[in-house]
Enzyme design. Structure first.
Site, PDB file in Angstrom:
ATOM      1  N   CYS A   7      32.836  34.932  32.892  1.00  0.00           N
ATOM      2  CA  CYS A   7      32.409  36.345  32.897  1.00  0.00           C
ATOM      3  C   CYS A   7      33.574  37.269  32.558  1.00  0.00           C
ATOM      4  O   CYS A   7      33.698  38.361  33.140  1.00  0.00           O
ATOM      5  CB  CYS A   7      31.796  36.749  34.234  1.00  0.00           C
ATOM      6  SG  CYS A   7      30.303  35.856  34.625  1.00  0.00           S
ATOM      7  N   LYS A  32      32.018  34.964  48.496  1.00  0.00           N
ATOM      8  CA  LYS A  32      33.303  34.411  48.054  1.00  0.00           C
ATOM      9  C   LYS A  32      34.295  34.298  49.216  1.00  0.00           C
ATOM     10  O   LYS A  32      35.406  33.830  49.041  1.00  0.00           O
ATOM     11  CB  LYS A  32      33.898  35.280  46.948  1.00  0.00           C
ATOM     12  CG  LYS A  32      33.109  35.206  45.641  1.00  0.00           C
ATOM     13  CD  LYS A  32      33.808  35.954  44.542  1.00  0.00           C
ATOM     14  CE  LYS A  32      32.893  36.303  43.388  1.00  0.00           C
ATOM     15  NZ  LYS A  32      32.675  35.183  42.472  1.00  0.00           N
ATOM     16  N   HIS A  87      36.467  41.339  35.068  1.00  0.00           N
ATOM     17  CA  HIS A  87      35.205  40.598  35.081  1.00  0.00           C
ATOM     18  C   HIS A  87      34.135  41.498  34.453  1.00  0.00           C
ATOM     19  O   HIS A  87      34.231  42.723  34.537  1.00  0.00           O
ATOM     20  CB  HIS A  87      34.872  40.311  36.552  1.00  0.00           C
ATOM     21  CG  HIS A  87      33.703  39.422  36.788  1.00  0.00           C
ATOM     22  ND1 HIS A  87      32.411  39.875  36.797  1.00  0.00           N
ATOM     23  CD2 HIS A  87      33.636  38.089  37.059  1.00  0.00           C
ATOM     24  CE1 HIS A  87      31.598  38.865  37.069  1.00  0.00           C
ATOM     25  NE2 HIS A  87      32.316  37.775  37.227  1.00  0.00           N
ATOM     26  N   ASP A  95      38.452  46.125  42.427  1.00  0.00           N
ATOM     27  CA  ASP A  95      37.548  44.984  42.536  1.00  0.00           C
ATOM     28  C   ASP A  95      38.298  43.907  43.325  1.00  0.00           C
ATOM     29  O   ASP A  95      39.212  43.275  42.801  1.00  0.00           O
ATOM     30  CB  ASP A  95      37.189  44.507  41.121  1.00  0.00           C
ATOM     31  CG  ASP A  95      36.441  43.172  41.125  1.00  0.00           C
ATOM     32  OD1 ASP A  95      36.331  42.555  42.199  1.00  0.00           O
ATOM     33  OD2 ASP A  95      36.010  42.754  40.040  1.00  0.00           O
ATOM     34  N   GLN A 118      38.055  38.665  44.206  1.00  0.00           N
ATOM     35  CA  GLN A 118      38.920  37.478  44.268  1.00  0.00           C
ATOM     36  C   GLN A 118      40.112  37.675  45.203  1.00  0.00           C
ATOM     37  O   GLN A 118      40.861  36.731  45.446  1.00  0.00           O
ATOM     38  CB  GLN A 118      39.442  37.125  42.869  1.00  0.00           C
ATOM     39  CG  GLN A 118      38.373  36.691  41.897  1.00  0.00           C
ATOM     40  CD  GLN A 118      37.647  35.414  42.317  1.00  0.00           C
ATOM     41  OE1 GLN A 118      38.118  34.644  43.152  1.00  0.00           O
ATOM     42  NE2 GLN A 118      36.474  35.217  41.752  1.00  0.00           N
TER      43      GLN A 118
HETATM   44  N1  PMP Z   1      34.798  40.564  40.072  1.00  0.00           N
HETATM   45  C1  PMP Z   1      35.466  39.419  40.042  1.00  0.00           C
HETATM   46  C2  PMP Z   1      36.941  39.446  39.798  1.00  0.00           C
HETATM   47  C3  PMP Z   1      34.790  38.222  40.242  1.00  0.00           C
HETATM   48  O1  PMP Z   1      35.451  37.064  40.187  1.00  0.00           O
HETATM   49  C4  PMP Z   1      33.387  38.247  40.473  1.00  0.00           C
HETATM   50  C5  PMP Z   1      32.598  36.972  40.681  1.00  0.00           C
HETATM   51  N2  PMP Z   1      32.893  35.938  39.798  1.00  0.00           N
HETATM   52  C6  PMP Z   1      32.733  39.477  40.503  1.00  0.00           C
HETATM   53  C7  PMP Z   1      33.475  40.612  40.314  1.00  0.00           C
HETATM   54  C8  PMP Z   1      31.272  39.593  40.735  1.00  0.00           C
HETATM   55  O2  PMP Z   1      30.927  39.219  42.033  1.00  0.00           O
HETATM   56  P1  PMP Z   1      29.410  39.077  42.451  1.00  0.00           P
HETATM   57  O3  PMP Z   1      28.762  38.191  41.424  1.00  0.00           O
HETATM   58  O4  PMP Z   1      29.464  38.449  43.798  1.00  0.00           O
HETATM   59  O5  PMP Z   1      28.814  40.438  42.468  1.00  0.00           O
END
Ligand code: PMP
Length: 397
Positions: A356, A220, A117, A194, A197
């Protein structure tokens, strides 16, 4: 299952019953989370840590209980290792800034992967600009898995960190963390995971994984927005400088010299979102009470069923193994945005675009996908509604 716990699920959108399949972007909140936060605002609210008065102490107690709940959820050794942040993005930025300052200098290397991401890419690019580090990228295979062979060849004596996602938010790939972490540790390289997910779908135990840093977001995993967690091994966090300066994170301050607070407060400058900490703790309790294994089994059933049904649609292309709650797809020549917009008109919330993860889109040779992502409250009937709606849209084109 549990649908009555989530008030929003009874909403109608354009006259249709809401089918919410955008859970990888954010999940809906159970009433217990909303009630816990409302109750704190109504009956407890006071700024934490600084007050001698009753309410401040009660608010502080709730926040520290929340930290303990997170510690237990992750299987961490100590609450000193649990830092509250605004979310995964801030957690990774914290490590990039602070670990970067402590342990990385010009020509040192970090390994990322092609399925990251943006929040696990851009902070490292900012560090690259500041400190002239080198970013190396582990490729993926055509079927959407990390190429572990290629990964093993990326380590050098200059590698300082491996930062990778546990679960791809586009492909639904579940990465083999044990193997990845072992490989990195064989090279004396720490690992940041990370888990944005992963946390809502897969049980995590930071000690048995032996992971060095791990980040996830409250919103999430059925918790509130604006709160997230960074887990870090105490021995590393001790050696890292503060990320932001301000109240809370200090020991003593003078214009000549300032000392810093102990862990985890050293990394928590300013008034924290203590009410969201309570909400997050309640969400983790909710998930734990149902059981992550039960949630995973339910979602596995849903995703398996959804893939089988989606494959009945002519010209359907599904990207990646779709293992953990996420299915990305395209249908014929229909633009992802058109498909998403028309599904919305039928009450179905899916996400469209690059999610993203633009470098991954480049790798796949596409601009974007439609993504349906599942949570504990979704049903097979909703999958049927999705499939029927896609068929209807397809016939319009
Ligand atoms: N890493 C991954 C794999 C994600 O899916 C996301 C959110 N789409 C993020 C990081 C970022 O999370 P946040 O916007 O809650 O900081």
């Amino acid at each position: 299952m549990f649908r009555q716990d989530f008030p929003i699920l009874s909403r109608k959108i354009y006259g249709h019953q809401l089918v919410y399949l955008d859970n990888a972007a954010t999940t809906q909140k159970p009433r217990t989370v909303i009630d816990a936060m409302t109750d704190e605002y109504l009956n407890v609210n006071a700024n934490v840590h600084r007050g001698v008065h009753y309410l401040s102490q009660q608010a502080t107690e709730l926040m520290e209980q929340a930290r303990e709940t997170v510690r237990a959820f992750l299987g961490a050794r100590s609450t000193s290792e649990i830092i509250f942040t605004r979310g995964t993005t801030e957690s990774i930025n914290l490590v990039a800034a602070s670990f970067g300052q402590a342990f990385m200098s010009e020509c040192d290397e970090i390994i990322l992967t092609e399925m990251e991401h943006h929040s696990n890419i851009v902070p490292w690019q900012l560090l690259r600009t500041r400190a002239r580090i080198i970013i190396k990228v582990c490729p993926i295979t055509d079927d959407g898995h990390l190429d572990l062979e290629a990964l093993s060849r990326l380590f050098t004596s200059r590698t300082r960190l491996l930062a990778c996602t546990a679960v791809s938010n586009v492909l639904g790939t579940v990465n083999p963390l044990d193997a990845i972490i072992n490989m990195a540790h064989d090279h004396d390289v720490p690992v940041l995971v990370d888990a944005a997910q992963a946390a809502p779908h897969i049980p995590i135990d930071v000690q048995s994984l032996d992971v060095d840093f791990l980040a996830f977001s409250g919103h999430k995993i059925y918790g509130p927005t604006g709160i997230g967690v960074l887990y870090g091994k105490e021995a590393l966090l001790q050696q890292m400088p503060p990320f932001m300066g301000g109240g809370e994170m200090i020991g003593r301050v003078s214009f000549e010299h300032t000392t810093f607070n102990e862990l985890p407060y050293k990394f928590e400058a300013g008034t924290p979102d203590y009410v969201a900490c309570t909400g997050l703790a309640r969400a983790l309790d909710y998930v734990t009470d149902i059981g992550l294994d039960n949630i995973a089994a339910h979602e596995h059933d849903l995703v398996t069923y959804a893939i089988q049904r989606l494959r009945e649609i002519p010209d359907m292309r599904i990207f990646g193994p779709s293992t953990a709650g996420v299915i990305s797809f395209l249908v014929g020549n229909i633009h992802h945005l058109d498909l998403g917009t028309l599904l919305d008109r039928l009450g179905i919330a899916v996400r469209t675009g690059h999610h993203c993860a633009e470098p991954l889109m480049h790798r796949l040779g596409i601009e974007g996908t439609v993504r349906a992502s599942f949570a504990l409250y979704n049903t097979r009937a909703e999958v049927d509604t999705l499939v029927a709606a896609i068929e209807r849209v397809r016939k319009m084109f």
